[in-house]
Design a protein around this motif. Structure first.
Motif, PDB file in Angstrom:
ATOM      1  N   THR A  11      -4.506   4.298  -0.423  1.00 26.71           N
ATOM      2  CA  THR A  11      -3.537   3.866  -1.425  1.00 26.71           C
ATOM      3  C   THR A  11      -3.630   2.355  -1.557  1.00 26.71           C
ATOM      4  O   THR A  11      -4.121   1.681  -0.642  1.00 26.71           O
ATOM      5  N   ASN A 138      -2.198   9.041  -5.829  1.00 28.27           N
ATOM      6  CA  ASN A 138      -2.943   7.792  -5.725  1.00 28.27           C
ATOM      7  C   ASN A 138      -4.354   7.926  -6.289  1.00 28.27           C
ATOM      8  O   ASN A 138      -4.985   8.983  -6.180  1.00 28.27           O
ATOM      9  N   PRO A 140      -6.755   4.787  -5.806  1.00 33.35           N
ATOM     10  CA  PRO A 140      -6.831   3.351  -5.537  1.00 33.35           C
ATOM     11  C   PRO A 140      -8.009   2.625  -6.161  1.00 33.35           C
ATOM     12  O   PRO A 140      -7.850   1.478  -6.607  1.00 33.35           O
ATOM     13  N   SER A 177      -1.129   3.952  -9.054  1.00 32.11           N
ATOM     14  CA  SER A 177      -1.948   2.921  -8.410  1.00 32.11           C
ATOM     15  C   SER A 177      -1.920   1.617  -9.195  1.00 32.11           C
ATOM     16  O   SER A 177      -1.867   0.525  -8.616  1.00 32.11           O
TER      17      SER A 177
END
Length: 310
Positions: A11, A138, A140, A177
């Protein structure tokens, strides 16, 4: 200040401004090599990276494959349709099997929230996990490539920017994100717009100005982040029709004129043309959508190199 190396990237939440800029700086340095060449082929020579995708993907999976190959890694692309997962094997058993074969880094996409973190908890001390998207939680590296694209167009000072995220935020791991990154990078004017049924809870929208009238929310923004309408993740009836959605929340040239003259338009893809965005905008001079894709290879090169300690 030297930051300690990350073991996993699950994350962007909690990484902090210094870490985020450091990763973006690494990605910026990788950009000249992201389109090809052999200059960095020794960085991960002899290392093995597995793309362990339990969901379909075009951009993310291809981007990670190219990133690992640009760095000289051996790449194993896991095909769920031809694997023992179809026979009932769990994701954890599949992961452990591949780890036992000497895979050192796993790029994992999974439909369930928290699935990648669960695999990271089970990983051996020399194994790195990279979240390529889990459920609606998430994504990332998409957040990082969006920040790199934004930074290259608007500079390192995020505090002076007005950023508008439009559409299906409720089902979007990309939006989560991006919002995590923008808050940590100091963006003070974060706006979110979408139909009430497609907006998430207040924990996701912390620090954001939220509205449902797109024309009003567009006034004076520097960056527009359009989101895909994720019909595969939503219950029936959240959107009356695709035509009605475009009429209320689709970005066309008329609406874009309300933003600043140098505003940029972003979209994580895949796009639904005529639903979230008009072709005239997607292919227009303000669009940086293909640049996002190109920057994704450099970002993933940087993250793989960082996680494997190269």
């Amino acid at each position: 200040m030297t930051l300690p190396r990350l073991r996993h990237l699950l994350t962007l939440d909690g990484l902090g401004e210094a870490r985020l800029h450091a990763l973006l700086d690494e990605a910026e340095a990788m950009l000249p090599h992201a389109r090809g060449g052999t200059a960095l082929r020794q960085v991960l020579a002899g290392r093995t990276v597995c793309n362990l995708f339990f969901e379909n993907s075009t951009r993310t999976r291809s981007s990670f494959q190219l990133a690992a190959q640009r760095l000289g890694a051996d790449v194993l692309n896991f095909d769920v349709g031809a694997s023992s997962v179809k026979k009932g094997e769990t994701a954890l058993d599949t992961f452990r099997t591949l780890e036992a074969m000497g895979v050192e880094a796993f790029v994992v996409r999974h439909a369930e929230d928290g699935a990648v973190a669960a695999l990271a908890d089970a990983a051996g001390p020399g194994t790195a996990l990279l979240n390529a998207g889990d459920g609606r939680s998430n994504h990332p590296t998409q957040g990082l490539l969006d920040m790199l694209t934004l930074r290259r167009h608007k500079g390192r000072d995020f505090s002076r920017l007005s950023v508008l995220v439009v559409g299906d935020v409720k089902h979007s791991r990309v939006a989560r994100s991006d919002l995590q990154a923008l808050r940590q990078l100091g963006c003070r004017d974060l706006r979110v717009c979408g139909p009430a049924a497609l907006l998430p809870g207040p924990e996701v929208l912390e620090g954001c100005t939220v509205g449902q009238e797109l024309d009003a929310m567009l006034e004076g923004v520097d960056v527009l982040m359009m989101l895909r309408l994720q019909r595969e993740r939503m219950e029936e009836g959240l959107v009356p029709s695709l035509e009605a959605y475009f009429a209320d929340y689709g970005l066309d040239a008329r609406r874009l004129a309300r933003a600043k003259p140098d505003a940029i338009v972003m979209h994580p893809g895949p796009m639904n043309r005529g639903v979230e965005i008009a072709a005239e905008v997607a292919d227009g001079p303000r669009s940086v959508i293909l640049e996002q894709v190109a920057n994704g290879v450099a970002v993933r090169m940087a993250v793989l190199s960082h996680l494997l300690g190269a």
